[in-house]
Structures are given as structure tokens and as C-alpha cells.
Design a protein around this motif. Sequence first.
Motif, PDB file in Angstrom:
ATOM      1  N   GLU A   1      -6.570  -5.346  49.484  1.00 13.40           N
ATOM      2  CA  GLU A   1      -5.736  -6.087  50.762  1.00 13.40           C
ATOM      3  C   GLU A   1      -6.401  -5.775  51.952  1.00 13.40           C
ATOM      4  OE1 GLU A   1      -1.627  -5.252  50.184  1.00 13.40           O
ATOM      5  OE2 GLU A   1      -2.052  -5.273  48.021  1.00 13.40           O
ATOM      6  N   ILE A   2      -6.438  -4.287  52.521  1.00 15.34           N
ATOM      7  CA  ILE A   2      -6.947  -4.037  53.778  1.00 15.34           C
ATOM      8  C   ILE A   2      -8.629  -4.280  53.904  1.00 15.34           C
ATOM      9  CG2 ILE A   2      -6.927  -2.329  55.533  1.00 15.34           C
ATOM     10  CD1 ILE A   2      -4.444  -1.130  53.722  1.00 15.34           C
ATOM     11  N   GLY A   3      -9.211  -3.981  53.019  1.00 14.04           N
ATOM     12  CA  GLY A   3     -10.732  -3.694  53.070  1.00 14.04           C
ATOM     13  C   GLY A   3     -11.093  -5.181  52.847  1.00 14.04           C
ATOM     14  N   GLY A   4     -10.348  -5.862  51.907  1.00 21.07           N
ATOM     15  CA  GLY A   4     -10.777  -7.345  51.687  1.00 21.07           C
ATOM     16  C   GLY A   4     -11.678  -7.548  50.504  1.00 21.07           C
ATOM     17  N   GLY A   5     -11.766  -6.431  49.657  1.00 21.54           N
ATOM     18  CA  GLY A   5     -12.895  -6.348  48.493  1.00 21.54           C
ATOM     19  C   GLY A   5     -14.259  -6.352  48.880  1.00 21.54           C
ATOM     20  N   THR A   6     -15.127  -6.517  47.862  1.00 21.93           N
ATOM     21  CA  THR A   6     -16.629  -6.202  48.317  1.00 21.93           C
ATOM     22  C   THR A   6     -17.228  -7.515  49.145  1.00 21.93           C
ATOM     23  OG1 THR A   6     -17.366  -7.601  46.349  1.00 21.93           O
ATOM     24  CG2 THR A   6     -16.860  -5.092  46.207  1.00 21.93           C
ATOM     25  N   PHE A   7     -18.250  -6.810  50.058  1.00 20.40           N
ATOM     26  CA  PHE A   7     -18.820  -8.084  50.862  1.00 20.40           C
ATOM     27  C   PHE A   7     -19.721  -8.731  49.823  1.00 20.40           C
ATOM     28  CE2 PHE A   7     -22.935  -6.249  51.086  1.00 20.40           C
ATOM     29  CZ  PHE A   7     -22.897  -4.715  51.728  1.00 20.40           C
ATOM     30  N   SER A   8     -20.216  -8.352  48.704  1.00 21.66           N
ATOM     31  CA  SER A   8     -21.119  -8.859  47.834  1.00 21.66           C
ATOM     32  C   SER A   8     -20.433 -10.129  47.266  1.00 21.66           C
ATOM     33  CB  SER A   8     -21.765  -7.886  46.957  1.00 21.66           C
ATOM     34  OG  SER A   8     -20.758  -7.305  46.129  1.00 21.66           O
ATOM     35  N   GLY A   9     -19.099  -9.764  47.303  1.00 18.32           N
ATOM     36  CA  GLY A   9     -18.185 -10.922  46.481  1.00 18.32           C
ATOM     37  C   GLY A   9     -18.012 -10.665  45.037  1.00 18.32           C
ATOM     38  N   ARG A  10     -18.549  -9.483  44.620  1.00 20.57           N
ATOM     39  CA  ARG A  10     -18.714  -9.308  43.352  1.00 20.57           C
ATOM     40  C   ARG A  10     -17.368  -8.466  43.009  1.00 20.57           C
ATOM     41  NH1 ARG A  10     -21.863 -11.726  39.854  1.00 20.57           N
ATOM     42  NH2 ARG A  10     -21.541  -9.695  38.600  1.00 20.57           N
ATOM     43  N   PRO A  11     -16.775  -8.110  41.623  1.00 23.43           N
ATOM     44  CA  PRO A  11     -15.775  -7.438  41.629  1.00 23.43           C
ATOM     45  C   PRO A  11     -15.832  -5.796  41.699  1.00 23.43           C
ATOM     46  CG  PRO A  11     -16.268  -8.423  39.425  1.00 23.43           C
ATOM     47  CD  PRO A  11     -17.361  -8.770  40.534  1.00 23.43           C
ATOM     48  N   VAL A  12     -15.024  -5.328  42.448  1.00 21.06           N
ATOM     49  CA  VAL A  12     -14.922  -3.804  42.545  1.00 21.06           C
ATOM     50  C   VAL A  12     -15.292  -3.028  41.327  1.00 21.06           C
ATOM     51  CG1 VAL A  12     -13.773  -1.760  43.554  1.00 21.06           C
ATOM     52  CG2 VAL A  12     -13.558  -3.863  44.724  1.00 21.06           C
ATOM     53  N   ARG A  13     -15.906  -2.042  41.046  1.00 20.84           N
ATOM     54  CA  ARG A  13     -16.230  -1.331  39.783  1.00 20.84           C
ATOM     55  C   ARG A  13     -15.327   0.153  39.809  1.00 20.84           C
ATOM     56  NH1 ARG A  13     -20.898   0.613  35.986  1.00 20.84           N
ATOM     57  NH2 ARG A  13     -19.404   0.837  34.006  1.00 20.84           N
ATOM     58  N   THR A  14     -16.068   0.691  41.268  1.00 19.35           N
ATOM     59  CA  THR A  14     -15.415   1.991  41.390  1.00 19.35           C
ATOM     60  C   THR A  14     -15.164   2.386  42.889  1.00 19.35           C
ATOM     61  OG1 THR A  14     -15.834   4.221  40.806  1.00 19.35           O
ATOM     62  CG2 THR A  14     -17.716   3.128  41.133  1.00 19.35           C
ATOM     63  N   VAL A  15     -14.434   3.206  43.026  1.00 21.40           N
ATOM     64  CA  VAL A  15     -14.312   3.765  44.442  1.00 21.40           C
ATOM     65  C   VAL A  15     -14.557   5.336  44.375  1.00 21.40           C
ATOM     66  CG1 VAL A  15     -12.878   4.336  46.509  1.00 21.40           C
ATOM     67  CG2 VAL A  15     -12.797   2.028  45.463  1.00 21.40           C
ATOM     68  N   GLN A  16     -15.464   5.992  45.277  1.00 20.76           N
ATOM     69  CA  GLN A  16     -15.467   7.211  45.266  1.00 20.76           C
ATOM     70  C   GLN A  16     -14.749   7.618  46.299  1.00 20.76           C
ATOM     71  OE1 GLN A  16     -19.314   8.955  46.271  1.00 20.76           O
ATOM     72  NE2 GLN A  16     -18.819  10.912  45.057  1.00 20.76           N
ATOM     73  N   ILE A  17     -13.699   8.628  45.994  1.00 21.69           N
ATOM     74  CA  ILE A  17     -12.910   9.184  47.154  1.00 21.69           C
ATOM     75  C   ILE A  17     -13.413  10.614  47.529  1.00 21.69           C
ATOM     76  CG2 ILE A  17     -10.532   9.672  47.714  1.00 21.69           C
ATOM     77  CD1 ILE A  17      -9.771   8.287  45.089  1.00 21.69           C
ATOM     78  N   GLY A  18     -13.585  10.575  49.026  1.00 20.22           N
ATOM     79  CA  GLY A  18     -13.687  11.989  49.495  1.00 20.22           C
ATOM     80  C   GLY A  18     -14.950  12.470  49.497  1.00 20.22           C
ATOM     81  N   GLY A  19     -15.990  11.726  49.650  1.00 24.86           N
ATOM     82  CA  GLY A  19     -17.250  12.154  49.929  1.00 24.86           C
ATOM     83  C   GLY A  19     -18.173  12.572  48.513  1.00 24.86           C
ATOM     84  N   PRO A  20     -19.366  13.200  48.739  1.00 28.29           N
ATOM     85  CA  PRO A  20     -20.124  13.416  47.682  1.00 28.29           C
ATOM     86  C   PRO A  20     -19.744  14.165  46.641  1.00 28.29           C
ATOM     87  CG  PRO A  20     -21.437  13.880  49.652  1.00 28.29           C
ATOM     88  CD  PRO A  20     -19.878  13.513  49.789  1.00 28.29           C
ATOM     89  N   LEU A  21     -18.599  15.125  46.840  1.00 30.28           N
ATOM     90  CA  LEU A  21     -17.852  15.966  45.848  1.00 30.28           C
ATOM     91  C   LEU A  21     -16.647  15.399  45.493  1.00 30.28           C
ATOM     92  CD1 LEU A  21     -18.400  19.311  47.898  1.00 30.28           C
ATOM     93  CD2 LEU A  21     -20.063  18.077  46.184  1.00 30.28           C
ATOM     94  N   GLY A  22     -16.568  14.027  45.478  1.00 30.14           N
ATOM     95  CA  GLY A  22     -15.215  13.440  45.317  1.00 30.14           C
ATOM     96  C   GLY A  22     -15.396  12.688  44.079  1.00 30.14           C
ATOM     97  N   ALA A  23     -14.295  11.975  43.282  1.00 32.03           N
ATOM     98  CA  ALA A  23     -14.236  11.339  41.915  1.00 32.03           C
ATOM     99  C   ALA A  23     -14.793  10.115  42.247  1.00 32.03           C
ATOM    100  CB  ALA A  23     -12.990  11.767  41.414  1.00 32.03           C
ATOM    101  N   TYR A  24     -15.181   9.307  41.069  1.00 32.17           N
ATOM    102  CA  TYR A  24     -15.344   7.992  40.956  1.00 32.17           C
ATOM    103  C   TYR A  24     -14.158   7.656  40.135  1.00 32.17           C
ATOM    104  CZ  TYR A  24     -20.196   8.481  42.714  1.00 32.17           C
ATOM    105  OH  TYR A  24     -21.413   8.561  43.401  1.00 32.17           O
ATOM    106  N   LEU A  25     -13.353   6.631  40.726  1.00 30.86           N
ATOM    107  CA  LEU A  25     -12.085   6.170  40.072  1.00 30.86           C
ATOM    108  C   LEU A  25     -12.344   4.825  39.491  1.00 30.86           C
ATOM    109  CD1 LEU A  25      -9.182   7.708  41.647  1.00 30.86           C
ATOM    110  CD2 LEU A  25     -10.286   8.678  39.796  1.00 30.86           C
TER     111      LEU A  25
END
Lengths: 152, 518
Positions: B366-390
Motif C-alpha cells: 500500500e505505502i510503497g506501491g509495490g515494485t517499480f518493475s511492475g512485477r510481483p513482489v517475491r520477497t522482502v528482506q527485513i533489517g539489513g544484510p543480517l535479516g531474514a527473507y520473508l
Amino acid sequence: MTLSSLIEPFVGRTGGLISALHEVQRVHGFLPDDTEAEAARAFNLSRAEVKGVISFYHDFKRAPQGKTVVRLCAAEACQAAGGRDFIKSVEEKFGLKMGETSASKDLTLEPVYCLGLCSTAPAAMVDDRLVGMADTGKIEKALERAKKESAS
Amino acid sequence: MSALTIYLPLDSAAVAMGADDVADALSAEAAKRKIELKLVRTGSRGMHWLEPLLEVEKDDKRIGYGPVSEDDAAALLDAMIGNGKQDKNVGPVEEIPFLKNQTRLIFARCGIVDPVSVPDYQSHGGYAGLDKALKMDSAAICEEVMQSGLRGRGGAGFPAGIKWKTVAGAEADQKYIVVNADEGDSGTFADRMIMEGDPFTLIEGMTIAGVAVGATQGYIYLRSEYPIAARVLNEAIANARKAGLLGDNVRGSGKAFDIEVFMGAGAYICGEETSLLNSLEGKRGEVRAKPPLPALEGLFGKPTLVHNVISLCSVPAIFEKGAAFYRDYGMGKSTGTMPFQIAGNVKQGGLYETAFGVTLRELVEEIGGGTFSGRPVRTVQIGGPLGAYLPPRLFDLKMDYETMIEHGAGVGHGGLVVYDDGINLADQARYAFEFCVEESCGKCTPCRVGSVRGVETVDRITAGVDRDKNLTVLNDLCELMVDGSLCAMGGMTPIPVQSAVKYFPEDFGIKPALKAAE
């Protein structure tokens, strides 16, 4: 300015050795060979200790860099925005790999891990000029400006 | 005619999108037309897809134009002087939903004020918090922080009040406040934005902390990749000294506190607090074993309150508005607001400050409006290089410390990196190890050697060499790194790796387990 006159003002300051090395590099563009001995003498440390510090930090360069340094972000947010392809295209454009300096000593390509421009990725830095949503065209434009600035 | 006042960010993200060129072009155009122009360089509002975002005041409202370029200068001047239409007009900036729907306690002034102006800061509520704190004793200040429920925003989420009480209770001839501004996590830029856009919030937060724990000297350990932040911070500190807000007699209280900015030298590990302290002492940034805790034996062996930038920037609002007011935001044990940073492949990237409890889906879709490539979101990594891919099926999780931990993830520093379906998670797992190879301080073996073995093992898995055996090796290696590493670098590198294997097994050539015959 001599190395010792660059280093001395930082003796006795908090974290002075690192600040002194920054200063030498700001003036010379890299850390000349004598930096190690001069800093060891000034800070009353062993040369091994100074070498240990110099080799620990990515910022400190022991050899001259290209006249212009192009740093390309290789971290996740930029990867997500096509950063891997962007890096490849810059490498191809200039015929250099990351970490290399051109034979003419005009240009160094270097990876950087995050410039804090993750919402305008991929990001790059041409000397001290920041580039967001970067592509090879923008890098070339920034290089031209850097050239103009150094000429004027 | 009085001078035309316009606002344009000096923020790195705006500059990277051409703000300095816009400033030059506007000045040149104004000079040509003999228009008196007052150009105020502010922080960014955090709507980075609109940068450079130019603002002009009209009928007590800031009207925005963005994203503008140097070629727009003439048309922009026409539009701002008269009522000329300009297609980059985005209307009243504070009515843009992305900004309007935020709860800005930390970033309340960012993008509005001149970052280095003390009068600007004070006329927008600045120093009300310190004034209250100066009327309280040390124990009462620490208790107020305790009551607010504030937890460290650097990643670990440790209760700030406990840390403050520990440092306050330590006996020593010298104590320090050290700010961890080594914001090296990809996907995060909140520290940078506040330091560039409203540095007095940090200075005030540090001063309150100094008064509370009895520290007279503060250091901001800043990464060298942030030259604009360095320039703004140093100017703001100098102005605070001139105004008697730092120095031997802070605000006439008789208490001393001063701040120095220290420039790091490009080492990710120095974001770890003990490594940072070694670096600040001018040494190799190797990690120290804990205990002793830095709160008791920190910088030069003295009691030291080490905090992330955003933790300290949360403090002025807690004192200005009260702990109870602050605690009412958020959920459960995650109180207050968090500046989430939406980055990577996202349409509307930027900074969104809101109370804990917002869902990932709201932030990303909603806030981010999805991807700028227009493709579906596959994952989000939270909290930097040591964070999980959800994966998207977990996007309805609420962002708070406990919920994230339950799912093997962490809020970290609030950075979200969005990826579309072009990403291969085995590549990302390999990169997590590569990054650890590059950035490990080398002090402990699980991190130094484990990361190298990790790269090799992922390569074997993706090449299909003894896949099952190597997946077992990978899992063992991750467990060993978690249990045996001295700090979070080695201890948390397995988080992105294991989340990638768990949620995206197909990328590692793992076939879904056969379902029992129905």
C-alpha cells in the motif's frame, strides 16, 4: 606538507591514528610507504600495530588510485534494483573489473557496500558526486563533470 | 517585492537525484530575471521517488514540485511567482497520503526546518525536552526512559532505560555517550536522513543522555560513506556551542556536555558496538568479548552509553510529550514509533515513520506501491544484510520485535528491501556469506572461516553436487556460526541464509516434499 606535519596534529586525540590516516590520504590520495613508520613514531606504536590498522579498513589505500574513483554499490537494495546488471554494464563500458585501475591511471572502479541511497537504487559515487537510479549514461555524465571541475 | 523563499533538500538522496544542479539552475535563472531568491536547503521529507522535491510556501502551506530537474528551472520560477501551472506540481506536500498518514515523532521537523539553524529548531519544539530533563535528577530521567518502553533501534531491541540506569549507576571519573552512526545495513538510511535533515534532534537526545548518566563527552561515530551528514553535523554542533547548548554550561544548568564527530574508515563490522569502540580508540575494529558490558567498561575502559542514532533521536519527544504519551504508540513490548525504510525494487521508496504494529503488506504494497518493475513482489528482506527473507504469505505479520523473532526474523533497524520475482534466493544466500567473508573482523573462527565454507557449500548445492548432504552441512554450519560467533556478524549471517532455504527451497533445487496420499 610532510607526512609528519599531517600526522602530528592528531596525536593525543580520540582515535587520532585513524583521523591522521584519513588526513594523509586526503592530501596524497593514498597512504605513501613512509606513512606507516611516521605514524608509528608519532603515536608511539609499533609499525605492526599501524599496519594492522591500515590493512583493517577498506578506506585506506596503499597504492595510488585513478584520478577519478567510481564506487558502485554492491549491496542488497541495489541488487534488488538491477544493481548486478548495472555493475556488469559499467565494467564492460570501461573495460575494468571492480577493484581495478585503468592503465592510464584515469579511473578506478570500486565496490561500496551501501551509500544510504537504497530508495533511489542502484547507487553510485563518482569521486564525491552521488548518483541515484544510476545507469552507465549517468556515470558518464558525472565523469564529464568531474573532468570539467578538475580542469577549471 | 520580498525575496522568494524556496525549500530544496540537501539530503543525499535528493542530491543523488540532482538537487544541487537544480539549486544552481534556479539561482542562475533568478539572477537573470533579477528576482531575489532565498534558497533554504532542508532535509528530505522521505518521499524519495519525488526527489528532488522543491517546496514553496503559499497561504501557509508548502506546495511541492517534484521530481524536478535543472531543465525545469525557468518553468518553476514562472509557476512559483505567478499562478502558472507546472506539471510537476504535487500540491500541498503535507497532504500527500504517504506523509499525511505517518506518525512523525522523530522526523517531525525533517524536511521543514533549516537543519543547522538553532532558532528554527527551537521554534519547532526543539529543546523543550532537554529543558524538562534539566529540572529532573538523574534517577528520574532514567526512570522516564524506562517508563517510555523505548528499546534500542539499532537491531537488538534492548530496553534503553536499563542501559541508562547501568551507566548512571557506575562510578567513574569519566563517562561517555557514543552514538553508533555506522549505518552500514543496506536498505537503511534513517540515521543518515535525520543527521542531514534535523541533527539537533540527535544533539538534544545525546545531551539528555549525558545529563542523565553523568557523561560530559559524546562521540558520533559516523561512517565515511556519509560526507553530507558529516558536514551538516559539524555545522550544527558548532552552532549549538555558540548558542550555549553544548559546552561547559549547557543552557545555563552548570552541567557540561560536548560532542565530537568521528569518521569511520569503511568497515561494516564497526557497526557492532565493541568493534566501534575499538575503532574510536584508533585501533583495528575487532570485536571485544562481552562481558564486560560497554555500559560498565566501554570507551577507554570507562562506562559508556552506546546507542543507535534513532534511539537517541526518540528521546527528545519522550521528554517533551511525556513517557505515557510515547508508550501509547505501538503494540505490546514494542512501544513508540519506528522509521521504516522502504527500499530496493519499490515504486514509492522512502522513509515512513509509524507506530509498531503496521504490517509488512501495508508497508510494501500500500505505502510503497509495490515494485517499480511492475512485477510481483517475491520477497522482502527485513533489517539489513543480517535479516531474514520473508515470502508474501507472511506479509500480514505485524512489525514488532516479538512477532518478528517468532518467525526467525528481526525488525533490525527497520529497513525493508523489496525484490520482484526476478530474484534467485540461492544467489542471495551466497551473497550473505560473501558479505561476511568481506566484512568479518577475523577475530573468531566461526565467522572468519565459516563464511568462506558457506560460499563453497552454497555453490555445491546450486551446482547439484551431493545436494542433500550439502544441505545438511549448510544447516550444521549455520548452527555452528549462531552458537559459536562472538558477535552478530557471524551469529546472524545464517538468518538470511536459513530463511532463504526455508521459504524458497525451490531456488536450491529442493523438491517440495510429497504430500501424503489423500
